[in-house]
Design an enzyme around this catalytic site. Structure first.
Site, short mmCIF file in Angstrom:
data_model
loop_
_atom_site.label_atom_id
_atom_site.label_comp_id
_atom_site.label_asym_id
_atom_site.label_seq_id
_atom_site.Cartn_x
_atom_site.Cartn_y
_atom_site.Cartn_z
N CYS A 301 -66.35 22.12 94.56
CA CYS A 301 -65.64 23.35 94.16
C CYS A 301 -64.61 23.07 93.08
CB CYS A 301 -65.02 24.01 95.38
SG CYS A 301 -64.12 22.86 96.42
N GLU A 400 -69.60 29.66 87.93
CA GLU A 400 -69.75 28.38 88.62
C GLU A 400 -71.23 28.00 88.73
OE1 GLU A 400 -68.63 28.24 92.84
OE2 GLU A 400 -67.47 26.44 92.34
#
Ligand code: NAI
Ligand code: MG
Length: 498
Positions: A301, A400
């Site tokens: 992340c 992402e």
């Protein structure tokens, strides 16, 4: 090739046993009667059949956790030192079974065995040990506000905690969630990721061996929507949900919390700026850029997925970076020489390949990778991929990817990069490489993110808080801040007046 041979697999026998749910200290079959498969992403072979926990299973697990919290010895009778002892014992058992756990994590997730062995397993044990230390140090305070009253606070556990975790660091995410929750005296129901449930099930066994009383830790494997994840997030008798995963799922979790206004903490995605100035130690920054984006196949992340390079050093940096990336050995996680394994699933592999096509269409220039490796016929591999000539507005710079795909964005000066670094909806982390302490501090203070690394990347310690700004979520895990996530303050007023 030093691949672990089948006969050397320490988890082989364990893998062949039927997998069950952990509810109230017992391993039970799912009432749903349903199972799903967990794969080895390097070979695409099925590793095990996993129970698909349904509504009834989640209800039973929550009921067990509630009973253990209200009526069991865990919070009401055991001393904090006894609770700490269970956590210490679990850390010890993890270390005792380190090789087996490392292999299991690599088989299920695909990550290089060296990372499982030297990062995931030891950090999991250290996290439990760190929170074992906290169990005996959680205190209230006395407040001299009014001499007619004796006023004090109690720091109490929240109660029954639901924890929904992802597949990128299966064991470590479990430890980040269980450690502080259990140190505070809560009881938990864990829903591991459907892609990687195996180490959680093994840790469930070790938790029983460590002496956690029945119902204190419960594990319900299953899927997300219309399955164990959703039922847990919506459950009216769960006091708190801790979630790590995609931001869109985070939004669903928040909505699901509305029914009983349960507490929520969220650790979501990121699109971290990794900023290199021309005055940096370039060799170190090149290594940092590689760790930043390729560690764990980019499924991190806080990955440094936007590499900002000062123009004066751009070409030199790229030459060095491409030379090193060209030597990265991609293959099976169990191969001791592997530094980059497969993506966790076909879905994640396709997501990476889709983003690679998007980047090409947007006009970014492919500098290396950009496809699955030709020599690996099976497995969900994606070659380490770098795009140059990216601008910060492109989707490849804003969304992402969660894979080994790096966007390189050139910049002129600190003002320009400062502005671009924050032009993204996420705010989980960032990094700055420079020998100028003023630039370093200026950006450390300016970047809206929960973690800033200066002349380093991906450094972690259980004592140092981690979490997001903006759409990267809220709440801080690790450190003493996680104790706050998992406890409530109660103020007590005792009337002393005549
Ligand atoms: P996800 O957010 O769907 O899954 C994470 C966990 O949430 C899993 O345990 C899943 O079963 C559960 N879940 C899914 N839908 C749910 C629902 N409606 N209610 C309750 N629980 C639910 O993430 P996914 O689909 O595995 O990955 C997609 C993307 O999410 C990745 O490409 C990446 O961008 C991001 N992600 C971020 C992570 C992080 O560390 N922040 C970890 C994993 C994924
Ligand atoms: Mg999903």
């Amino acid at each position: 090739m030093a691949v672990v041979q089948e006969k050397e697999l320490l988890c082989k026998e364990w893998l062949s046993k039927p997998k069950k749910l952990l509810i109230n200290g017992k391993w039970v079959e799912p009432k749903s009667g349903k199972y799903f498969e967990s794969y080895n992403p390097a070979t695409e072979e099925v590793l095990a059949k996993i129970p698909e926990g349904g509504k009834e299973d989640v209800d039973l697990a929550v009921k067990a956790a509630r009973h253990a919290f209200e009526n069991g010895p865990w919070y009401r009778k055991m001393t904090t030192a006894q609770r700490a002892r269970c956590l210490y014992k679990l850390a010890e058992l993890i270390e005792k079974n380190a090789d087996e756990l490392a292999q299991l994590e690599t088989l299920d997730n695909g990550k290089p065995i060296k990372e499982s062995r030297y990062v995931d397993v030891p950090m999991t044990a250290e996290t439990f040990r760190y929170y074992a230390g906290w169990a005996t140090k959680i205190e209230g305070e006395t407040i001299n506000a009014n001499s007619d009253f004796f006023t004090y606070t109690l720091r109490e556990p929240v109660g029954v905690v639901g924890q929904i975790i992802p597949w990128n660091f299966p064991m470590l995410m479990l430890a980040w969630k269980w450690g502080p929750a259990l140190a505070c005296g809560n009881t938990v129901v864990l829903k591991p990721a459907e892609q990687t449930p195996l180490t959680a099930l093994r840790l469930g066994e070790l938790a029983l061996e460590a002496g956690f009383p029945e119902g204190v830790v419960n594990i319900v494997t299953g899927l997300g929507p219309d399955s164990a994840g959703e039922f847990l997030a919506n459950h009216m008798d769960v006091d708190k949900i801790a979630f790590t995963g995609e931001d869109k799922t985070g939004q669903i979790i928040v909505k699901a919390s509305a029914g009983n206004l349960k507490r929520v903490s969220l650790e979501l995605g990121g699109k971290a700026p990794n900023i290199v100035f021309a005055d940096a130690d370039i060799e170190a920054a090149v290594k940092g850029a590689i760790t930043g984006i390729f560690f764990n196949q980019g499924q991190v992340c806080c990955a440094g997925s936007r590499l900002f390079l000062e123009k004066a050093v751009h070409d030199e940096f790229m030459d060095k970076l491409l030379e090193r990336v060209g030597k990265m050995r991609q293959g099976f996680g169990l191969d001791e020489d592997t530094v980059i394994g497969p993506q966790v699933s076909k879905e994640q592999q396709e997501r990476c390949l889709d983003y690679i096509e998007i980047a090409k269409k947007e006009g970014a220039k492919l500098a290396c990778g950009g496809a699955r490796p030709e020599d690996l016929k099976k497995g969900y591999f994606v070659k380490p991929t770098i795009f140059t000539d990216v601008n910060n507005e492109m989707r490849i710079a804003q969304e992402e990817v969660f894979g080994p795909v790096l966007s390189v964005i050139p910049f002129k000066n600190i003002e320009e990069v400062a502005e671009q670094a924050n032009k993204v909806r996420y705010g989980l982390s960032g990094a700055v490489w420079t020998r100028d302490v003023k630039k370093a501090h200026k950006l450390a203070s300016h970047i809206k993110a929960g973690t800033i690394w200066v002349n380093c990347y991906n450094v972690f310690d259980p004592a140092v808080p981690f979490g997001g700004y903006k759409q990267s979520g809220y709440g801080r895990e690790l450190g003493k801040h996680s104790i706050e996530l998992y406890s409530n303050i109660k103020s007590v007023w005792l009337n002393l007046a005549d």
